[in-house]
Motif scaffolding. Structure first.
Motif, short mmCIF file in Angstrom:
data_model
loop_
_atom_site.label_atom_id
_atom_site.label_comp_id
_atom_site.label_asym_id
_atom_site.label_seq_id
_atom_site.Cartn_x
_atom_site.Cartn_y
_atom_site.Cartn_z
N MET A 35 0.87 -1.19 -0.20
CA MET A 35 0.18 0.31 -0.09
C MET A 35 0.95 1.15 0.00
O MET A 35 1.66 1.75 0.91
CB MET A 35 -0.95 -0.12 1.28
N PRO A 210 0.24 -5.13 3.02
CA PRO A 210 0.82 -4.37 4.12
C PRO A 210 1.00 -2.94 3.57
O PRO A 210 1.46 -2.43 2.59
CB PRO A 210 2.18 -4.88 4.15
N GLY A 211 0.91 -2.02 4.60
CA GLY A 211 1.25 -0.80 4.54
C GLY A 211 2.29 -0.13 5.55
O GLY A 211 3.60 -0.31 5.29
N VAL A 212 1.68 -0.03 6.66
CA VAL A 212 2.79 0.75 7.89
C VAL A 212 3.82 -0.31 8.15
O VAL A 212 4.90 0.35 8.48
CB VAL A 212 1.89 1.23 8.85
C1 LIG Z 1 -4.35 1.27 4.08
C2 LIG Z 1 -4.90 0.05 3.64
C3 LIG Z 1 -4.14 -0.93 4.01
C4 LIG Z 1 -2.76 -1.09 4.62
O1 LIG Z 1 -2.97 -0.62 6.10
P1 LIG Z 1 -1.68 -1.06 7.28
O2 LIG Z 1 -2.62 -1.07 8.37
O3 LIG Z 1 -1.08 0.15 7.08
O4 LIG Z 1 -1.09 -2.24 6.62
C5 LIG Z 1 -4.57 -2.30 3.49
N1 LIG Z 1 -5.75 -2.31 2.89
C6 LIG Z 1 -6.65 -1.42 2.55
C7 LIG Z 1 -7.89 -1.39 1.89
C8 LIG Z 1 -6.29 -0.19 3.11
O5 LIG Z 1 -7.00 1.19 2.99
#
Ligand SMILES: *Cc1c(COP(=O)(O)O)cnc(C)c1O
Length: 362
Positions: A35, A210-212
């Protein structure tokens, strides 16, 4: 004149970013859909996405058409999913940038199906933010059968907690998958907290989102994997003075010296994203030692009590990240300031130049 590059800046360790991505992929057994929305949480979407190409991700996730378009212009050719629902007037721009929308209502699906381009079905299983409710997917059955989505996904609202909600959301999602006319090629659900603690989950997905975690934020004791720190925020010391007992520091005079006190002024403030909530309680590192923020954080400058530290104008202070043996994690600084780590990270402002480090290419 003071150079913008020497006042205060963000250092981004792309090598650590790649390690974190590899950790999620190994732990989930899935390819990644990193992400990179919100300019990769403030780290720089193009630099981050280009670096992550090395992990052969399936695609990338963004929140807006402009964010997807920026990646296309930088030469990213993989699928890019836009996760925030598109308004009808955004469809043309999304198509031109070859973006994949997350759709969930009959009208949007009908319009997009005419383009014969991929889309993903967003299913809500409890977040109640976006996506068709798991209770109502069956109403879309015929439409989905006519031109099925490439993927289907849901989103966890509390995967970092052991409160049973994840299990409940997974069960609702599984029921939706069983009821779809065909199982789409891509099935995804895991955000960082879910990918960090798979224990207890019975589900396997095609890709992880994954994002954060990629950017260095972990999920504490219950997590099975922890990230390497990626982000460091530094600022130069631009003034050092000694004040007398009874003297005060900064707006509102919230810091009053009880003894002779040395105060260092750092060239960073809340307009850079160093939160005002850290006034008098934040910790910074100077010469590898901890110093307490003294007085209110101001827009452009922050003061610290350096009575115990041999500190000079020109020294580099660390507000987030490592200096010697000390480490200020995003989680700990955010907790001190009473904000979420996500907010702290995405709140780092563009006035701070980004400096990238990569063991292999720089
Ligand atoms: C932002 C987001 C993520 C990633 O979330 P994290 O908690 O940063 O890993 C995954 N899926 C969707 C739909 C999001 O909006």
């Amino acid at each position: 004149m003071q150079s913008q590059l020497t006042r205060a800046w963000v250092e981004i360790d792309l090598g650590a970013l790649l390690q974190n991505g590899a950790r999620v992929a190994a732990h989930t057994g899935s390819r990644l859909l990193p992400m990179v929305k919100a300019d990769a949480y403030g780290l720089g979407a193009v630099r981050v996405a280009c670096a992550l190409q090395e992990l052969d991700p399936w695609g990338f996730g963004v929140a807006t058409v402009l964010e997807g378009d920026e990646l296309r212009r930088a030469g990213i050719e993989r699928p890019i999913i836009v996760f925030t629902p598109l308004l009808a007037e955004d469809f043309d721009a999304a198509r031109r940038a070859r973006l994949t929308p997350a759709l969930s209502d009959a009208a949007s699906i009908r319009v997009w199906q005419r383009f014969r381009l991929p889309w993903h079905l967003a299913v809500d299983t409890g977040m109640n933010r976006a996506g068709v409710s798991w209770r109502e997917v069956s109403a879309l059955h015929d439409l989905i059968a006519a031109a099925p989505p490439q993927g289907v996904f849901t989103h966890f609202h509390s995967a970092e907690r052991e409160d049973g909600s994840r299990r409940e959301q997974e069960e609702r999602f599984a029921a939706v998958l069983d009821a779809l006319p065909t199982r789409p090629e891509m099935v995804h659900a895991e955000n960082s907290p879910a990918a960090s603690r798979r224990h207890g989950s019975h589900a396997r997905w095609t890709i992880a989102r994954p994002g954060v975690f990629l950017y260095g934020v972990g999920f504490g004791d219950g997590a099975e994997i922890a990230p390497e720190p990626v982000v460091t925020v530094r600022a130069r010391v631009v003034d050092v003075r000694t004040i007398e007992p009874g003297d005060t520091v900064s707006y509102g005079a919230t810091f009053r010296a009880e003894r002779q006190t040395r105060i260092a002024t750092l060239a960073i403030g809340y307009a850079d994203g160093y939160r005002r909530a850290l006034s008098n309680i934040g910790t910074v590192l100077i010469r590898g030692r901890k110093a307490r923020v003294a007085g209110n954080v101001t827009m452009d400058m922050t003061m610290a009590d350096v009575t115990e530290i041999e500190c000079e104008v020109g020294d580099v202070a660390t507000l987030l990240g490592r200096d010697g043996d000390e480490l200020l994690t995003i989680e700990s600084v955010a907790a001190t300031g009473g904000v979420s780590p996500y907010e702290l990270l995405t709140g780092l402002r563009s006035r701070l130049p980004r400096r990238y480090r990569h063991d292999t290419d720089e």
